[in-house]
Write a protein that holds these residues in place. Sequence first.
Motif, PDB file in Angstrom:
ATOM      1  N   ILE A 372       0.436  -1.666  -0.040  1.00 56.39           N
ATOM      2  CA  ILE A 372       0.046  -0.165   0.120  1.00 56.39           C
ATOM      3  C   ILE A 372       1.125   1.005   0.021  1.00 56.39           C
ATOM      4  CG2 ILE A 372      -2.087   1.749   1.289  1.00 56.39           C
ATOM      5  CD1 ILE A 372      -2.407  -1.040   2.681  1.00 56.39           C
ATOM      6  N   PHE A 373       2.511   0.838   1.191  1.00 49.38           N
ATOM      7  CA  PHE A 373       2.849   2.333   1.102  1.00 49.38           C
ATOM      8  C   PHE A 373       3.515   2.582  -0.196  1.00 49.38           C
ATOM      9  CE2 PHE A 373       7.237   4.439   1.828  1.00 49.38           C
ATOM     10  CZ  PHE A 373       6.416   5.252   2.137  1.00 49.38           C
ATOM     11  N   LEU A 374       4.153   1.635  -1.140  1.00 48.31           N
ATOM     12  CA  LEU A 374       4.542   2.043  -2.660  1.00 48.31           C
ATOM     13  C   LEU A 374       3.533   2.230  -3.397  1.00 48.31           C
ATOM     14  CD1 LEU A 374       6.958  -1.029  -2.986  1.00 48.31           C
ATOM     15  CD2 LEU A 374       7.785   0.990  -2.759  1.00 48.31           C
ATOM     16  N   ASN A 375       2.027   2.063  -3.053  1.00 45.16           N
ATOM     17  CA  ASN A 375       0.993   2.706  -3.727  1.00 45.16           C
ATOM     18  C   ASN A 375       0.854   4.386  -3.873  1.00 45.16           C
ATOM     19  OD1 ASN A 375       0.023   1.005  -6.366  1.00 45.16           O
ATOM     20  ND2 ASN A 375       0.034  -0.156  -4.433  1.00 45.16           N
ATOM     21  N   SER A 376       1.337   4.599  -2.914  1.00 40.08           N
ATOM     22  CA  SER A 376       0.812   5.785  -2.209  1.00 40.08           C
ATOM     23  C   SER A 376       1.512   6.793  -2.685  1.00 40.08           C
ATOM     24  CB  SER A 376       0.581   6.140  -0.751  1.00 40.08           C
ATOM     25  OG  SER A 376       1.927   5.619  -0.298  1.00 40.08           O
ATOM     26  N   ILE A 377       3.047   6.572  -3.000  1.00 39.45           N
ATOM     27  CA  ILE A 377       4.109   7.203  -3.638  1.00 39.45           C
ATOM     28  C   ILE A 377       4.718   6.696  -5.365  1.00 39.45           C
ATOM     29  CG2 ILE A 377       4.874   7.675  -0.859  1.00 39.45           C
ATOM     30  CD1 ILE A 377       7.511   5.686  -1.569  1.00 39.45           C
ATOM     31  N   ALA A 378       3.635   6.330  -5.476  1.00 40.89           N
ATOM     32  CA  ALA A 378       4.095   5.701  -6.883  1.00 40.89           C
ATOM     33  C   ALA A 378       4.401   7.291  -7.825  1.00 40.89           C
ATOM     34  CB  ALA A 378       2.575   5.038  -7.670  1.00 40.89           C
ATOM     35  N   TRP A 379       5.711   6.839  -8.200  1.00 41.96           N
ATOM     36  CA  TRP A 379       5.871   8.283  -9.549  1.00 41.96           C
ATOM     37  C   TRP A 379       5.211   7.919 -11.051  1.00 41.96           C
ATOM     38  CZ3 TRP A 379       9.148   4.973  -6.116  1.00 41.96           C
ATOM     39  CH2 TRP A 379       9.795   4.539  -6.937  1.00 41.96           C
ATOM     40  N   SER A 380       4.960   6.667 -10.877  1.00 46.56           N
ATOM     41  CA  SER A 380       5.544   6.877 -12.532  1.00 46.56           C
ATOM     42  C   SER A 380       4.367   5.155 -12.552  1.00 46.56           C
ATOM     43  CB  SER A 380       6.790   6.395 -13.584  1.00 46.56           C
ATOM     44  OG  SER A 380       6.771   5.850 -14.671  1.00 46.56           O
ATOM     45  N   PHE A 381       3.498   5.308 -14.333  1.00 44.98           N
ATOM     46  CA  PHE A 381       3.136   4.336 -14.012  1.00 44.98           C
ATOM     47  C   PHE A 381       3.303   2.481 -14.210  1.00 44.98           C
ATOM     48  CE2 PHE A 381       5.600   4.055 -17.871  1.00 44.98           C
ATOM     49  CZ  PHE A 381       5.686   2.284 -18.572  1.00 44.98           C
ATOM     50  N   VAL A 383       5.118   1.495 -10.730  1.00 45.39           N
ATOM     51  CA  VAL A 383       5.211   1.253  -9.536  1.00 45.39           C
ATOM     52  C   VAL A 383       4.181   0.317  -9.670  1.00 45.39           C
ATOM     53  CG1 VAL A 383       4.880   1.964  -7.797  1.00 45.39           C
ATOM     54  CG2 VAL A 383       6.973   3.223  -9.183  1.00 45.39           C
ATOM     55  N   PRO A 384       3.153   0.651  -9.634  1.00 48.71           N
ATOM     56  CA  PRO A 384       2.025  -0.484  -9.285  1.00 48.71           C
ATOM     57  C   PRO A 384       2.317  -1.473  -9.526  1.00 48.71           C
ATOM     58  CG  PRO A 384       0.692   1.327 -10.450  1.00 48.71           C
ATOM     59  CD  PRO A 384       2.564   1.678 -10.501  1.00 48.71           C
ATOM     60  N   TYR A 385       2.975  -1.878 -10.850  1.00 55.08           N
ATOM     61  CA  TYR A 385       3.057  -3.532 -11.426  1.00 55.08           C
ATOM     62  C   TYR A 385       3.733  -4.052 -10.335  1.00 55.08           C
ATOM     63  CZ  TYR A 385       0.261  -2.015 -15.970  1.00 55.08           C
ATOM     64  OH  TYR A 385      -0.150  -1.802 -16.737  1.00 55.08           O
ATOM     65  N   ALA A 386       5.326  -3.095  -9.985  1.00 52.63           N
ATOM     66  CA  ALA A 386       5.836  -3.838  -8.739  1.00 52.63           C
ATOM     67  C   ALA A 386       6.179  -3.623  -7.641  1.00 52.63           C
ATOM     68  CB  ALA A 386       7.400  -2.403  -9.111  1.00 52.63           C
ATOM     69  N   ALA A 387       5.009  -2.966  -7.335  1.00 54.51           N
ATOM     70  CA  ALA A 387       3.497  -3.314  -5.954  1.00 54.51           C
ATOM     71  C   ALA A 387       3.207  -4.517  -5.760  1.00 54.51           C
ATOM     72  CB  ALA A 387       3.496  -1.956  -5.547  1.00 54.51           C
ATOM     73  N   HIS A 451      -0.539  19.231  -2.436  1.00 54.24           N
ATOM     74  CA  HIS A 451      -0.520  17.808  -4.144  1.00 54.24           C
ATOM     75  C   HIS A 451       0.494  17.237  -3.510  1.00 54.24           C
ATOM     76  CE1 HIS A 451       0.329  17.194  -7.541  1.00 54.24           C
ATOM     77  NE2 HIS A 451       1.705  16.881  -7.716  1.00 54.24           N
ATOM     78  N   PHE A 452      -0.465  16.047  -3.082  1.00 56.02           N
ATOM     79  CA  PHE A 452       0.204  14.869  -2.402  1.00 56.02           C
ATOM     80  C   PHE A 452      -1.253  14.171  -3.065  1.00 56.02           C
ATOM     81  CE2 PHE A 452       1.891  12.123   0.674  1.00 56.02           C
ATOM     82  CZ  PHE A 452       2.092  11.190  -0.426  1.00 56.02           C
ATOM     83  N   PRO A 453      -1.147  13.871  -4.162  1.00 53.63           N
ATOM     84  CA  PRO A 453      -2.082  13.463  -4.999  1.00 53.63           C
ATOM     85  C   PRO A 453      -2.489  11.325  -4.198  1.00 53.63           C
ATOM     86  CG  PRO A 453      -1.284  13.578  -6.714  1.00 53.63           C
ATOM     87  CD  PRO A 453      -0.344  14.010  -5.652  1.00 53.63           C
ATOM     88  N   GLY A 454      -1.632  10.497  -3.686  1.00 56.49           N
ATOM     89  CA  GLY A 454      -1.490   9.713  -2.581  1.00 56.49           C
ATOM     90  C   GLY A 454      -1.714   9.456  -1.090  1.00 56.49           C
ATOM     91  N   PHE A 455      -1.904  11.049  -0.917  1.00 62.42           N
ATOM     92  CA  PHE A 455      -2.247  10.964   0.429  1.00 62.42           C
ATOM     93  C   PHE A 455      -3.184  10.076   1.323  1.00 62.42           C
ATOM     94  CE2 PHE A 455      -3.921  13.043   4.570  1.00 62.42           C
ATOM     95  CZ  PHE A 455      -2.461  13.282   5.363  1.00 62.42           C
ATOM     96  N   SER A 456      -4.432   9.553   0.398  1.00 57.86           N
ATOM     97  CA  SER A 456      -5.221   9.134   1.243  1.00 57.86           C
ATOM     98  C   SER A 456      -4.574   7.722   1.365  1.00 57.86           C
ATOM     99  CB  SER A 456      -6.702   8.581   0.471  1.00 57.86           C
ATOM    100  OG  SER A 456      -6.185   8.647  -1.347  1.00 57.86           O
ATOM    101  N   ILE A 457      -4.267   7.339  -0.088  1.00 55.99           N
ATOM    102  CA  ILE A 457      -3.417   5.182   0.541  1.00 55.99           C
ATOM    103  C   ILE A 457      -2.477   5.523   1.418  1.00 55.99           C
ATOM    104  CG2 ILE A 457      -2.490   4.056  -1.608  1.00 55.99           C
ATOM    105  CD1 ILE A 457      -5.570   4.887  -1.905  1.00 55.99           C
ATOM    106  N   MET A 458      -1.829   6.439   1.536  1.00 56.79           N
ATOM    107  CA  MET A 458      -0.736   6.311   2.718  1.00 56.79           C
ATOM    108  C   MET A 458      -1.130   6.238   4.430  1.00 56.79           C
ATOM    109  SD  MET A 458       2.556   8.351   3.690  1.00 56.79           S
ATOM    110  CE  MET A 458       3.575   7.671   2.369  1.00 56.79           C
TER     111      MET A 458
END
Length: 493
Positions: A372-381, A383-387, A451-458
Motif C-alpha cells: 500500500i505504501f509503494l502505491n501511495s508514492i507511485a511516481w510512474s506507471f 510502480v503499481p506493477y512492481a508493488a 499536492h499529494f495525490p496518494g495521501f489517502s492511500i498512505m
Amino acid sequence: MEKLASLRHLFVTIFLGGFSGCVVIPAITDVTMSALCPGQDECSLAIYLSGIQQAIVGVGTVVMTPIIGNLSDQYGRKALLTIPMALSIIPFAILAYSRSQTSFYTYYGIRAVTAMVGEGSVNCLALAYVADNISEGQRTSAFGILSGVVSAAFVFGTLAARFLSTASTFQVATLGSMIATVYMRIFLKESLPNGDSSQPFLKKEPGFLKESLPNGDSSQPFLKKEPGFLKETVPNGDSSQPFLKKELAGNISPLDDNSDSSSSSSEKIQEGGFKKIPAVGDLISLLKCRAAFSQAAVIVFFNSLAEGGLQASLLYFWKAQFHFNKDQFADIMLIIGVMGTISQLLFMPLLAPRVSEEKLLCIGLLTGSAHIFLNSIAWSFWVPYAAAAFAAAAVIATPCVRSIVSKQVGPNEQGKAQGCISGISSSAQIISPLIFSPLTALFLSEGAPFHFPGFSIMCIAFASMIAFIQSTMIRAGPPISSQLANNCNCIEP
C-alpha cells in the motif's frame, strides 16, 4: 489429504462464485465513470457513490453475517449458502442486459441490497464448512488452500476480463453465478457441527440411543445395576418411580416411536434447542473468552479498514494519476492474483506445519503495508506493477487469522465465531469509505490543501501498520477440544 479431498465440491463452488465476482471488477470502474461522468478520468461523484454503496453494504453485513453464521450452526452450511449465491445473480444480470445510466442506478440499488446478505456470508460459511470437516492441526493449510482457490478464481476472472468486452463480461458473470448455485445445490453435501448432518435424535431414530449406551443396550437394567447413581442424582437419595417416570423415562422414550412422551420430548428439544439469532451478549462473550480471539478481532478490524480503503479508492487513484483503463486494471490484478495463488496453494501448505500462524500473520501484514505504501508514492506507471509483487506474501494474512479464530472456539460455535469476525470486518467496511472516499476525492481534485495525490492511500497504509503491530503481540492459546467446548462456554487462557 482424504479430508481435504472431501472439500473438492466446496472448492469448485467457491471458485465458480469467485470467478463470477472477480471478472467484473476491472470493468465496473469504467462502467461507473461512463454512466456518471462520460469522457472524464476524475469524477468525485463516482468516488462518493462507490463509497456510500460500500458503507451501506457494510451496515447490512454487520447485521446479517453473524445471523447467517449462527443459523448455519443449526440448519447447515449448504442451506444458508444457497441464499447469498442465488442473490448474487441479479445485479450481474442487470448490467448484462444494459449499461445505461438508468440500468446503472438500478444495479447500484439492487447490488447494495443483495451484497448485504452475500458480501461476507459466502466466505463465513465456507470457512465454517472447512472447520466442520478438518481437524485443528490441518486447518491452517485448509484455510490457505481455500484462500488459494479464491485467488485462483481472481486470476482466471481477471484474465477473462482482459480479453472480454464489457458487455460480455457481465454476461459471463451472470452465467457463472448461475452455474455455481446449481452445482452447489446438486453436489455439495450438507455440513453441521461435529460432522452431524442427520440430527438422529431430533428425527427419533432408535439407533442413536442404542449406539450411545453401553453394549448397544437401550433397556433400563443399567439403571438397576447402579442404584448409587440414582441416589446421587435424585433429591434426598430417593430413587423411587416418580423420578424415573418424569425424567428418565422421558429421555429414553424416543426408543419407542409410538410413545407420547417421545413426541413431547422431541418438541421441547426443537423449541429450546434452536437458537436462531445470536444476541449481542453472545458475540461479546466470544471476545471475552480468550485474549487471542479479541486480539484477532482488532487485527481483522484494521486490516479490513485498509482493504476497504483500497477497494474504495485505489482504482480511481490509478485512473486519475496514470489514466489506466479496464485493461491496465486487469493486468495489475492478474499479477496480484497469480502471486497470491502461488503463495497460498504452494508455499502456505509447506510453511504452515513448520512456521507458527502468528509469524505467518506478521509477515503477511507487513508485506501488505509495504504494498500500500509503494502505491501511495507511485511516481510512474510501472510502480503499481512492481508493488503488486508484494501480494505474494500479503494474502496469507487472512487464512492465518481465520485459523487462529477457529481454534479459540468449539465445533458447535464455528459459524458464530466466523460470523462474528466477518461482522467486525464488515463494520470496518462501513467506516472505511466514509473516511477514505472523501479524502481521495479531495486530494485528486484541484482544491487539495497540498499536492499529494496518494495521501489517502498512505493513510490506508498506516491503518494496515496498526494491524501489523497488533499481530506482533498476539499469543494464541492451545485449541479448544470438542470435549472442553461442550462442557464450558468460556475458557480463559
